[in-house]
Design a protein around this motif. Structure first.
Motif, PDB file in Angstrom:
ATOM      1  N   VAL A  45       0.846  -1.189   0.000  1.00 40.58           N
ATOM      2  CA  VAL A  45       0.000   0.000   0.000  1.00 40.58           C
ATOM      3  C   VAL A  45       0.885   1.243   0.000  1.00 40.58           C
ATOM      4  O   VAL A  45       1.931   1.276   0.651  1.00 40.58           O
ATOM      5  CB  VAL A  45      -0.947   0.017   1.221  1.00 40.58           C
ATOM      6  N   ILE A  46       0.466   2.260  -0.750  1.00 41.43           N
ATOM      7  CA  ILE A  46       1.117   3.567  -0.744  1.00 41.43           C
ATOM      8  C   ILE A  46       0.094   4.548  -0.191  1.00 41.43           C
ATOM      9  O   ILE A  46      -1.016   4.656  -0.723  1.00 41.43           O
ATOM     10  CB  ILE A  46       1.546   3.987  -2.159  1.00 41.43           C
ATOM     11  N   THR A  47       0.449   5.244   0.890  1.00 42.31           N
ATOM     12  CA  THR A  47      -0.445   6.263   1.432  1.00 42.31           C
ATOM     13  C   THR A  47       0.088   7.632   1.028  1.00 42.31           C
ATOM     14  O   THR A  47       1.295   7.840   0.912  1.00 42.31           O
ATOM     15  CB  THR A  47      -0.577   6.170   2.968  1.00 42.31           C
ATOM     16  N   THR A  48      -0.845   8.575   0.780  1.00 43.74           N
ATOM     17  CA  THR A  48      -0.486   9.921   0.352  1.00 43.74           C
ATOM     18  C   THR A  48      -1.126  10.938   1.296  1.00 43.74           C
ATOM     19  O   THR A  48      -2.205  10.694   1.844  1.00 43.74           O
ATOM     20  CB  THR A  48      -0.947  10.192  -1.091  1.00 43.74           C
ATOM     21  N   TYR A  49      -0.437  12.063   1.451  1.00 46.59           N
ATOM     22  CA  TYR A  49      -0.840  13.097   2.402  1.00 46.59           C
ATOM     23  C   TYR A  49      -0.622  14.455   1.740  1.00 46.59           C
ATOM     24  O   TYR A  49       0.497  14.757   1.324  1.00 46.59           O
ATOM     25  CB  TYR A  49       0.023  13.015   3.668  1.00 46.59           C
ATOM     26  N   GLU A  50      -1.688  15.281   1.668  1.00 43.19           N
ATOM     27  CA  GLU A  50      -1.525  16.631   1.107  1.00 43.19           C
ATOM     28  C   GLU A  50      -2.587  17.563   1.662  1.00 43.19           C
ATOM     29  O   GLU A  50      -3.667  17.096   2.029  1.00 43.19           O
ATOM     30  CB  GLU A  50      -1.580  16.612  -0.418  1.00 43.19           C
ATOM     31  N   PRO A  51      -2.393  18.837   1.761  1.00 40.51           N
ATOM     32  CA  PRO A  51      -1.145  19.572   1.589  1.00 40.51           C
ATOM     33  C   PRO A  51      -0.308  19.490   2.868  1.00 40.51           C
ATOM     34  O   PRO A  51      -0.699  19.980   3.917  1.00 40.51           O
ATOM     35  CB  PRO A  51      -1.607  21.001   1.320  1.00 40.51           C
ATOM     36  N   VAL A  52       0.818  18.837   2.777  1.00 36.73           N
ATOM     37  CA  VAL A  52       1.686  18.619   3.928  1.00 36.73           C
ATOM     38  C   VAL A  52       3.093  19.080   3.604  1.00 36.73           C
ATOM     39  O   VAL A  52       3.687  18.629   2.623  1.00 36.73           O
ATOM     40  CB  VAL A  52       1.696  17.122   4.328  1.00 36.73           C
TER      41      VAL A  52
END
Length: 179
Positions: free
Chosen positions: A107-114
């Motif tokens: 799994v790839i998790t993404t976080y924005e706007p960080v």
């Protein structure tokens, strides 16, 4: 820039430079060697955040949808790794500061706007700070929102997942085959 930890009344501001990060960057770790947390995943914000916009995966990958969830939080909130993994990306995507983590289960998790406090290749553990939330997420009904996404694979092969499912927070409903 100063950071105030939400929910801690009377807490002194903490300089962003003092947010703890993994001290040793890890270069080119094969996915099979990325650690998997025995406890799985946790929410990237504490206390557990409010979902202001849910996951809406379109039937075809080219159609519009919402491939993640928006979590309400104040600008400047500390964003934490949802699970053990390696920082896959930390930088700007389409004008937005973003971080992505590759986890040992694929799994790839993404976080924005960080605004990242970590670098590409850094090994992170579940719950470790990876940056701070900035304001300005389009379509956010709150003062600031973290757009948190999850997927398996990349490019045309990417399969988007509801990140709340990583927390066991998604109800599965079975529909009859005959309609």
């Amino acid at each position: 820039m100063m950071l105030v930890v939400p929910g801690v009344v009377g807490a002194a501001p903490t300089p962003v430079s003092q947010i703890p990060v993994s001290p040793t960057p890890v270069s080119q770790i094969p996915v099979s060697q990325i650690p998997v947390s025995p406890r799985g995943y946790s929410a990237p914000l504490s206390p557990r955040p409010t979902v202001v916009r849910g996951f809406d995966n379109p039937p075809q990958r080219w159609q519009p949808g919402h491939r993640g969830v928006d979590l309400a939080a104040p600008a400047g909130a500390v964003i934490r790794a949802a699970g053990d993994g390696v920082i896959r990306f930390a930088g700007i995507v389409a004008g937005k500061p973003s971080v992505s983590i590759e986890h040992g289960d694929g799994v790839i998790t993404t976080y924005e706007p960080v605004r990242a406090s970590v670098r590409r290749g850094t090994l992170v553990r579940r719950g470790e700070p990876i940056g701070i939330l900035e304001s300005g997420h389009p379509g956010c009904a709150a003062a600031a929102c973290l757009h948190w996404g999850a997927r398996r694979g990349a490019g045309h092969a990417a399969q988007y997942l509801d990140p709340l499912a990583l927390l066991g927070a998604v109800r599965v409903r079975l529909k009859p085959l005959d309609g």
